[in-house]
Enzyme design. Structure first.
Site, PDB file in Angstrom:
ATOM      1  CG  ASP A  37      34.739  69.914  54.599  1.00 32.18           C
ATOM      2  OD1 ASP A  37      34.299  71.072  54.484  1.00 32.18           O
ATOM      3  OD2 ASP A  37      34.486  68.998  53.789  1.00 32.18           O
ATOM      4  CG  ASP A  61      39.128  78.830  54.286  1.00 31.19           C
ATOM      5  OD1 ASP A  61      39.268  78.315  53.153  1.00 31.19           O
ATOM      6  OD2 ASP A  61      38.808  80.019  54.451  1.00 31.19           O
ATOM      7  CB  VAL A  62      41.867  74.337  51.397  1.00 32.22           C
ATOM      8  CG1 VAL A  62      41.584  73.009  52.077  1.00 32.22           C
ATOM      9  CG2 VAL A  62      40.757  74.711  50.424  1.00 32.22           C
ATOM     10  CG  ASN A  88      37.188  66.050  47.453  1.00 30.39           C
ATOM     11  OD1 ASN A  88      36.739  65.700  46.354  1.00 30.39           O
ATOM     12  ND2 ASN A  88      36.399  66.373  48.477  1.00 30.39           N
ATOM     13  CE1 TYR A 153      33.775  73.200  40.525  1.00 27.00           C
ATOM     14  CE2 TYR A 153      33.299  72.359  38.321  1.00 27.00           C
ATOM     15  CZ  TYR A 153      33.593  72.141  39.656  1.00 27.00           C
ATOM     16  OH  TYR A 153      33.705  70.844  40.121  1.00 27.00           O
ATOM     17  CE  LYS A 157      37.112  71.640  40.798  1.00 25.51           C
ATOM     18  NZ  LYS A 157      37.748  70.915  41.919  1.00 25.51           N
ATOM     19  CB  THR A 188      27.862  64.418  45.489  1.00 28.19           C
ATOM     20  OG1 THR A 188      28.201  64.897  46.794  1.00 28.19           O
ATOM     21  CG2 THR A 188      28.588  65.246  44.442  1.00 28.19           C
TER      22      THR A 188
END
Length: 262
Positions: A37, A61-62, A88, A153, A157, A188
């Site tokens: 993460d 950092d992906v 994720n 977003y 996705k 969440t």
């Protein structure tokens, strides 16, 4: 539910929320876990270690290719294999009409939500091909439908949903299964947005989210463990003939019209 004894699972975005729940669920099923993460993941690390699980934590950092490459290298050095990649990590980008959205926010959302899974898959796949492993992408119902005030977003996705199908086609002959979960309303706080809003605005945002969830067929938000259990199923041999599957875990919200106010 299938177990994961002897397997190594890498979960991105594992500091909190769905990612944390998935890491705990996978470890509970017998896996050794690598958590990653850009945020502090010490809480997840503590939970896993307190339960006696083998775990490594790698700040990452992906969207950064070098950091992702190092992440996979750490996993291989620590455990010698990689069996499951859970993509994720994700960000929302806030609520904006497209013509009001600045270019930097668009780029950031696409980089984390789409470039991130691309990079993680790129560097993990040589190892997953050897283990005949699994990639699990955490997409969203917003990748299946149009949703208000979420152009970046939805785009990110939606692309992740079809990348899932494409990878399933190319890597099925190598024994690698690739599936996606599309969560609906989940209780969440993506990216810690509530803390940045302040108490009153955060409470209003949460109330609105709960009201929207109440209009869906099951009438509530999901608990993160409900998403994590679906993730465990798709990571395990219990789903051995599933690949290219896009699995909504959404309380039925994509099965009906939304009857909220405009």
């Amino acid at each position: 539910m299938g177990g994961l004894q002897g397997r190594v699972v890498l979960v991105t975005g594992a500091a909190s929320g769905i990612g944390q729940a998935i890491a705990l669920q996978m470890a509970g099923a017998g896996a050794r876990v690598v958590i990653a993460d850009v945020q502090d993941a010490q809480v997840t690390m503590n939970l896993l270690e307190a339960a006696g699980h083998e775990v490594r934590w790698v700040p990452c950092d992906v969207a950064d290719a070098r950091q992702v490459q190092q992440l996979v290298e750490v996993a291989m050095t620590a455990f010698g294999q990689l069996d499951v990649l859970v993509n994720n990590a994700g960000i929302s980008g806030g609520a904006r009409l497209l013509h009001e959205l600045d270019e930097d926010t668009w780029d950031q959302v696409i980089n984390v939500n789409l470039r991130g899974p691309f990079l993680c898959a790129k560097y993990a796949l040589p190892h997953l091909m050897r283990s005949r492993g699994v990639i699990l992408n955490i997409a969203s119902t917003y990748g299946l439908i149009g949703a208000p005030l979420a152009p970046a977003y939805c785009a990110s996705k939606g692309a992740l949903v079809n990348l899932t199908r494409q990878l399933a086609v190319d890597y099925g002959p190598f024994g690698v299964r690739v599936n996606a979960i599309c969560p609906g309303y989940v209780d969440t706080d993506m990216g810690g947005n509530r803390a940045r809003l302040g108490p009153e605005l955060a409470a209003a945002a949460q109330a609105k989210r709960e009201a929207n969830a109440a209009l869906q067929p099951l009438g509530r938000q999901a608990h993160v463990d409900e998403i994590a259990r679906a993730a465990l199923f798709l990571a395990s041999d219990a789903s051995s003939f599933m690949t290219g599957a896009i699995v909504p875990v959404d309380g039925g919200c994509t099965s009906t019209f939304y009857h909220g106010s405009r």
